[in-house]
Every structure is written in structure tokens, then in C-alpha cells.
Scaffold this active site. Structure first.
Site, PDB file in Angstrom:
ATOM      1  N   GLY A 220       0.875  -1.195  -0.050  1.00 28.62           N
ATOM      2  CA  GLY A 220       0.027  -0.025  -0.066  1.00 28.62           C
ATOM      3  C   GLY A 220       0.826   1.197   0.117  1.00 28.62           C
TER       4      GLY A 220
ATOM      5  N   VAL B  33      -2.881  -7.796  -1.423  1.00 33.46           N
ATOM      6  CA  VAL B  33      -1.995  -8.720  -0.274  1.00 33.46           C
ATOM      7  C   VAL B  33      -2.925  -9.851   0.381  1.00 33.46           C
ATOM      8  CG1 VAL B  33      -0.463  -6.726   0.196  1.00 33.46           C
ATOM      9  CG2 VAL B  33      -2.735  -6.847   1.193  1.00 33.46           C
TER      10      VAL B  33
ATOM     11  N   ASN C 278       1.941  -2.281   5.469  1.00 34.09           N
ATOM     12  CA  ASN C 278       0.900  -1.064   5.525  1.00 34.09           C
ATOM     13  C   ASN C 278      -0.427  -1.083   4.957  1.00 34.09           C
ATOM     14  OD1 ASN C 278       0.451   2.190   5.576  1.00 34.09           O
ATOM     15  ND2 ASN C 278       0.486   1.371   3.436  1.00 34.09           N
TER      16      ASN C 278
ATOM     17  N   SER D 250      -3.064   0.427  14.238  1.00 33.65           N
ATOM     18  CA  SER D 250      -4.018   1.582  14.285  1.00 33.65           C
ATOM     19  C   SER D 250      -4.264   1.939  15.611  1.00 33.65           C
ATOM     20  CB  SER D 250      -5.267   1.389  13.643  1.00 33.65           C
ATOM     21  OG  SER D 250      -6.257   2.325  13.943  1.00 33.65           O
TER      22      SER D 250
ATOM     23  N   TYR E  31     -12.534  -4.046  11.418  1.00 33.44           N
ATOM     24  CA  TYR E  31     -11.369  -3.348  11.557  1.00 33.44           C
ATOM     25  C   TYR E  31     -10.629  -3.260  12.528  1.00 33.44           C
ATOM     26  CZ  TYR E  31      -8.325   0.600  10.381  1.00 33.44           C
ATOM     27  OH  TYR E  31      -6.939   1.697  10.208  1.00 33.44           O
TER      28      TYR E  31
ATOM     29  N   LYS F  73      -7.031  -5.176  13.353  1.00 32.36           N
ATOM     30  CA  LYS F  73      -5.786  -4.456  13.855  1.00 32.36           C
ATOM     31  C   LYS F  73      -5.329  -4.927  15.116  1.00 32.36           C
ATOM     32  CE  LYS F  73      -5.150  -1.436  10.465  1.00 32.36           C
ATOM     33  NZ  LYS F  73      -3.914  -1.375   9.756  1.00 32.36           N
TER      34      LYS F  73
HETATM   35  P1  NAP Z   1      -5.337   4.922   2.021  1.00 35.14           P
HETATM   36  O1  NAP Z   1      -4.927   6.320   1.955  1.00 35.14           O
HETATM   37  O2  NAP Z   1      -6.670   4.571   1.654  1.00 35.14           O
HETATM   38  O3  NAP Z   1      -4.552   4.052   1.046  1.00 35.14           O
HETATM   39  C1  NAP Z   1      -4.207   2.497   1.262  1.00 35.14           C
HETATM   40  C2  NAP Z   1      -3.284   1.930   0.548  1.00 35.14           C
HETATM   41  O4  NAP Z   1      -3.349   0.546   0.528  1.00 35.14           O
HETATM   42  C3  NAP Z   1      -3.323   2.191  -1.167  1.00 35.14           C
HETATM   43  O5  NAP Z   1      -1.921   2.216  -1.603  1.00 35.14           O
HETATM   44  C4  NAP Z   1      -3.780   1.131  -1.762  1.00 35.14           C
HETATM   45  O6  NAP Z   1      -3.527   0.656  -2.968  1.00 35.14           O
HETATM   46  C5  NAP Z   1      -3.509  -0.063  -0.845  1.00 35.14           C
HETATM   47  N1  NAP Z   1      -4.309  -1.206  -0.556  1.00 35.14           N
HETATM   48  C6  NAP Z   1      -5.642  -1.209  -0.373  1.00 35.14           C
HETATM   49  N2  NAP Z   1      -6.044  -2.695  -0.546  1.00 35.14           N
HETATM   50  C7  NAP Z   1      -4.977  -3.556  -0.874  1.00 35.14           C
HETATM   51  C8  NAP Z   1      -4.829  -4.636  -1.100  1.00 35.14           C
HETATM   52  N3  NAP Z   1      -5.764  -5.636  -0.895  1.00 35.14           N
HETATM   53  N4  NAP Z   1      -3.626  -5.190  -1.444  1.00 35.14           N
HETATM   54  C9  NAP Z   1      -2.681  -4.212  -1.755  1.00 35.14           C
HETATM   55  N5  NAP Z   1      -2.590  -3.207  -1.625  1.00 35.14           N
HETATM   56  C10 NAP Z   1      -3.947  -2.299  -1.066  1.00 35.14           C
HETATM   57  O7  NAP Z   1      -4.937   4.464   3.560  1.00 35.14           O
HETATM   58  P2  NAP Z   1      -4.025   4.887   4.606  1.00 35.14           P
HETATM   59  O8  NAP Z   1      -4.914   5.907   5.328  1.00 35.14           O
HETATM   60  O9  NAP Z   1      -2.801   5.410   3.783  1.00 35.14           O
HETATM   61  O10 NAP Z   1      -3.878   3.840   5.391  1.00 35.14           O
HETATM   62  C11 NAP Z   1      -2.461   3.127   5.490  1.00 35.14           C
HETATM   63  C12 NAP Z   1      -2.588   2.119   6.578  1.00 35.14           C
HETATM   64  O11 NAP Z   1      -2.684   2.985   7.863  1.00 35.14           O
HETATM   65  C13 NAP Z   1      -3.781   0.971   6.833  1.00 35.14           C
HETATM   66  O12 NAP Z   1      -3.265  -0.100   7.227  1.00 35.14           O
HETATM   67  C14 NAP Z   1      -4.702   1.785   7.737  1.00 35.14           C
HETATM   68  O13 NAP Z   1      -5.450   1.031   8.209  1.00 35.14           O
HETATM   69  C15 NAP Z   1      -3.660   2.320   8.684  1.00 35.14           C
HETATM   70  N6  NAP Z   1      -4.162   3.519   9.598  1.00 35.14           N
HETATM   71  C16 NAP Z   1      -4.636   4.544   8.750  1.00 35.14           C
HETATM   72  C17 NAP Z   1      -5.104   5.678   9.667  1.00 35.14           C
HETATM   73  C18 NAP Z   1      -5.798   7.011   9.199  1.00 35.14           C
HETATM   74  O14 NAP Z   1      -6.023   7.761  10.021  1.00 35.14           O
HETATM   75  N7  NAP Z   1      -5.638   7.203   7.878  1.00 35.14           N
HETATM   76  C19 NAP Z   1      -4.904   5.712  10.988  1.00 35.14           C
HETATM   77  C20 NAP Z   1      -4.421   4.320  11.521  1.00 35.14           C
HETATM   78  C21 NAP Z   1      -3.746   3.348  10.733  1.00 35.14           C
HETATM   79  P3  NAP Z   1      -4.492   1.495  -4.389  1.00 35.14           P
HETATM   80  O15 NAP Z   1      -3.980   2.857  -4.238  1.00 35.14           O
HETATM   81  O16 NAP Z   1      -4.019   0.632  -5.571  1.00 35.14           O
HETATM   82  O17 NAP Z   1      -5.927   1.215  -4.137  1.00 35.14           O
END
Ligand code: NAP
Length: 256
Positions: free
Chosen positions: A8, A60, A87, A147, A160, A164
């Protein structure tokens, strides 16, 4: 130059991590679901930092997807990968209440947010162990992006939260198992980070942050998480395997 793989890593937090690692001279394999044409800008930005960057498209959550990601990453590195950052993740589709949550969503979230990280870690860990046995100077590292939902309850995202929490335990398991090879495994736990994932809840969190939800009164940004991962990858926390690094503006610090 050492090679890292960031699942990701094509946008959001993952791209923030890839950027900071590239700043520190890491070659990077980023992964995502989109076709490569959709990530050419991200790859160019990374390459402009003077490192090599490749894209491994694949889900993944599926066995075939992981096999392809591993094939691309191993060919690109030409040796054992030194850093895996788990990630990739999705939020709970529809954010359904616990009493309405569906089996379909549960399976999707578990595959994407937990099973993918587990089996990628297993594969890369085996490569790292072999490399370490062949050459004791080999340095490997695994980082899992969890998270605050691994400990904080959201009843409209049960799947979710459970995934996590599972990832957090997985972190301890791999840290424990890989300790004898001196391969550290860390959990980085973000709070509320500005990315596509949180784009539908901006107003809600703007208000909560203004009201004091976090000690540090702002959103977190992908580069905040990137900086934490880069310092772990650099080896700054070499006596802290298994630990959780909070990147949440002290949102989860108990306060009276
Ligand atoms: P995001 O902006 O939605 O980006 C998600 C990324 O994951 C994208 O690169 C997407 O690829 C990829 N992805 C999604 N499903 C996938 C799959 N099945 N196989 C391979 N790649 C996949 O999310 P984010 O906010 O950056 O979150 C990244 C991580 O941080 C996640 O694990 C999330 O749970 C965690 N997190 C986020 C937050 C927050 O506030 N944003 C807080 C705590 C934890 P595409 O671009 O090709 O779709």
C-alpha cells in the site's frame, strides 16, 4: 543500497513511508491494487530522490497477489529484502454497526488487513533468516502499521478493530520468533492521519481535534508515520524489538 517493500505504498501513509525511506537512501518497492499507469507519478517522485523504485501490483489479501508481489520484489532486490513494511489496509466498508456487520466485509477486512501481512511476513522472514544464516552481517527488519483501533473500540468498524488487534499480536509473535536472528519487528500505531481513508470524516475530526481530542492539536500526516518508520529502519531502536511506537499526537494517553 538496501531494498524495502511497502505494501500500500502508492499513496497515503504508505507513500509517506516510502518517501521518507527514499530520502534515507532506501530503494523501494511500492505495492497497491491499481495498474502501474496509476502510480507513475509516485514512482517518479521516489526516483527523483536518487533511489531505485519499482511497483508490485497485487492484492495482499490473495495468495496469487502475494506471490506476484514477492516475485517482483525479489527480482528487483536480487537478494533478500532488508525491510518489509506491512501498511496496506482498508477501512470497514459502509462502517456498519456491530449488530449489522456482514460476513463478506469481515472476510475482506481480515484478508486485506491481517492475513496479507501475516503471510508476507512469513515469506520475507524466511528469506531474511536464510540471508542471516549465510552472512551474519545481514540486517533485516519488519514494521507493521496497526491503528489506535487495535485498542480503541469503534462499534461501527468491528472487523477493522479486530483485524488491527490481531496485527498487533502478530507483531509480538514475529518479534519473538525472529529475535534469535536479531531481526527486529516493530508496530507503528497511527492515530488520525490525513489520507484518502479519512477523507469522508474530515469535518468530524476537524471538530474533535479542535476540541482537544489529541494533545498535539492537529491531524497527523503520512510523513509523521514515515519519519517513525525511517528511524526504526535506520536501527535507532535496535534494543526495542516488539515495541509499539505511537504516532497519534498523544490521543490515546489517558488524561483527567
Ligand atoms: P489509503 O490512503 O486508503 O491507502 C491505502 C493503500 O493501500 C493504497 O496504496 C492502496 O492501493 C493499498 N491497498 C488497499 N487494499 C489493498 C490490497 N488488498 N492489496 C494491496 N494494497 C492495497 O489508506 P491510509 O490511510 O494510507 O492507510 C494505510 C494504513 O494505515 C492502513 O493499514 C490503515 O489501516 C492504517 N491507518 C490509517 C489511519 C488513518 O487515519 N488514515 C490511522 C491508523 C492506521 P491502491 O492505491 O492501489 O488502492
Amino acid at each position: 543500497m538496501k531494498t524495502s517493500i511497502i505494501t500500500g505504498g502508492s499513496r497515503g501513509i504508505g507513500f509517506g513511508i516510502a518517501s521518507k525511506l527514499a530520502d534515507e537512501g532506501w530503494n523501494v518497492v511500492i505495492n497497491g491494487m491499481r495498474p502501474e499507469e496509476g502510480v507513475s507519478e509516485a514512482l517518479e517522485t521516489l526516483r527523483s530522490k536518487g533511489v531505485q523504485a519499482a511497483y508490485a501490483q497485487g492484492d495482499v489479501g490473495s495468495h496469487e497477489g502475494r506471490s506476484h508481489i514477492l516475485e517482483v520484489a525479489r527480482n528487483f532486490a536480487g537478494e533478500a529484502i532488508q525491510l518489509l513494511v506491512n501498511n496496506a489496509g482498508i477501512t470497514s466498508p459502509g462502517r456498519l454497526d456491530l449488530l449489522e456487520a456482514t460476513e463478506e466485509n469481515f472476510d475482506l477486512i481480515m484478508a486485506t488487513n491481517l492475513k496479507g501481512a501475516f503471510f508476507l511476513s512469513q515469506a520475507i522472514a524466511n528469506d531474511m533468516v536464510k540471508a542471516k544464516e549465510a552472512d551474519d552481517s545481514f540486517k533485516g527488519c519488519i514494521v507493521n502499521i496497526t491503528s489506535i483501533s487495535s485498542t480503541i473500540v469503534s462499534t461501527n468498524r468491528a472487523d477493522y478493530c479486530i483485524a488491527k488487534a490481531g496485527l498487533s499480536m502478530m507483531n509480538k509473535l514475529f518479534a519473538s520468533r525472529l529475535g534469535e536472528y536479531d531481526i527486529p519487528v516493530y508496530e507503528v500505531c497511527p492515530g488520525i492521519i490525513k489520507s484518502d481513508m479519512t477523507s469522508s470524516v474530515i469535518e468530524k475530526y476537524d471538530k474533535l481535534i479542535a476540541e482537544g481530542l489529541c494533545v498535539t492539536k492537529r491531524w497527523g500526516y503520512p510523513e509523521d508515520v514515515g519519519k517513525a518508520v525511517a528511524s526504526l529502519a535506520r536501527g535507532d531502536f535496535s534494543y526495542s524489538t516488539g515495541q509499539v511506537i505511537m504516532v497519534d499526537g498523544a490521543m490515546t494517553m489517558p488524561r483527567l
